[in-house]
Write a protein that holds these residues in place. Structure first.
Motif, PDB file in Angstrom:
ATOM      1  N   MET A   1       0.836  -1.200   0.000  1.00 14.10           N
ATOM      2  CA  MET A   1       0.000   0.000   0.000  1.00 14.10           C
ATOM      3  C   MET A   1       0.870   1.249   0.000  1.00 14.10           C
ATOM      4  N   ASP A  25       2.788  -4.486   4.653  1.00 11.68           N
ATOM      5  CA  ASP A  25       2.111  -4.213   3.389  1.00 11.68           C
ATOM      6  C   ASP A  25       2.079  -2.736   3.020  1.00 11.68           C
ATOM      7  N   ASP A  48      -3.106   4.959  -1.510  1.00 10.83           N
ATOM      8  CA  ASP A  48      -4.222   4.080  -1.155  1.00 10.83           C
ATOM      9  C   ASP A  48      -5.013   4.629   0.025  1.00 10.83           C
ATOM     10  N   ALA A 109      -1.895  -0.366  11.560  1.00  5.88           N
ATOM     11  CA  ALA A 109      -2.007  -1.120  10.307  1.00  5.88           C
ATOM     12  C   ALA A 109      -3.439  -1.586  10.095  1.00  5.88           C
ATOM     13  N   ARG A 113      -5.997  -0.694   6.998  1.00  5.15           N
ATOM     14  CA  ARG A 113      -6.628  -1.742   6.183  1.00  5.15           C
ATOM     15  C   ARG A 113      -8.146  -1.615   6.209  1.00  5.15           C
ATOM     16  N   THR A 114      -8.695  -1.253   7.361  1.00  2.00           N
ATOM     17  CA  THR A 114     -10.142  -1.071   7.463  1.00  2.00           C
ATOM     18  C   THR A 114     -10.610   0.033   6.523  1.00  2.00           C
ATOM     19  N   VAL A 116      -9.075   1.094   3.790  1.00  2.00           N
ATOM     20  CA  VAL A 116      -8.913   0.628   2.413  1.00  2.00           C
ATOM     21  C   VAL A 116     -10.083  -0.260   2.010  1.00  2.00           C
ATOM     22  N   ALA A 117     -10.566  -1.068   2.966  1.00  2.00           N
ATOM     23  CA  ALA A 117     -11.680  -1.981   2.694  1.00  2.00           C
ATOM     24  C   ALA A 117     -13.027  -1.277   2.685  1.00  2.00           C
TER      25      ALA A 117
END
Length: 236
Positions: A1, A25, A48, A109, A113-114, A116-117
């Protein structure tokens, strides 16, 4: 990312860069010192996720928020915990709001990620500041509310104001045990495991008379991905 960190405090920028360097990542960490530079870097590099401060020179985080959200998900990461600021950020399209403090690398992290999702992330200090003045609504998602019965929606609306099960029992003319059972059922139906997570998710689903668009689905992302977290490292 690829992550863009926009903050006018060099200590915060470099500190977050050092943290993100330890996240497997995260391949690139981009830096910006103000809102204007954040937009320039975001448009050129297409990150991202953007980690955005509120108060910055030239243009503030809130000033550039709408433009940044057209490029990437934005997670507010700031020292500002005023309810009005939090309301403005969520209404402006931010995917979450974290106040600098103490948060592990793994939690940072996970928050990224949350976002991004497509989920929402709220730190407890931000949630407390919001719910102290009643529930704060950034988006309306009727599909989330539809998971609950009418009575459960009423209970969850009360939970979102920050009051206890005992207070809800008095308010709704129910026994404390009945309220507890309703709350446990709500957790299961919303896919959360704590009161903070349920409140954070409900921020994105409860109807608001102040919402000029009125009830209707808007993009909050996967509800089960919403997270309520601790605070993020920052200078004292």
């Amino acid at each position: 990312m690829k992550i863009l960190v926009a903050d006018d405090n060099a200590v915060v920028r470099l500190g977050l860069q050092a943290v993100l360097d330890q996240v497997p990542d995260v391949s690139v960490t981009l830096l910006a010192a103000d809102g204007v530079q954040a937009l320039e870097v975001a448009r050129a590099e297409r990150p991202d996720v953007v980690l955005l401060d509120v108060r910055m020179p030239r243009r503030s985080g809130l000033d550039v928020l709408a433009e940044l959200t057209e490029i990437a998900p934005v997670l507010m990461m700031t020292h500002s915990d005023e309810p009005e600021t939090i309301r403005a950020a969520l209404a402006g399209g931010a995917r979450g709001y974290l106040v600098h403090g103490t948060l592990t690398i793994a939690e940072i992290a996970a928050a990224i990620r949350t976002c991004v999702a497509g989920g929402m992330v709220l730190g407890p200090q931000a949630a407390s500041a919001m719910f102290a003045q009643g529930p704060v609504v950034a988006h309306v998602d009727v599909q989330v509310r539809a998971r609950l019965s009418t009575r459960e929606q009423q209970i969850m609306d009360a939970v979102a104001t920050g009051i206890s099960n005992g207070e809800i029992a008095v308010q709704e003319f129910l026994s404390p045990k009945t309220v507890k059972n309703h709350v446990n059922n709500i957790y299961a139906k919303l896919g959360v495991s704590s009161r903070a997570q349920a409140m954070a998710l409900w921020v994105g689903s409860a109807p608001s008379s102040a919402d000029p668009l009125g009830p209707g689905p808007r993009n909050l992302g996967p509800p089960a991905g919403s997270r309520a977290l601790g605070r993020v490292p920052g200078p004292s």
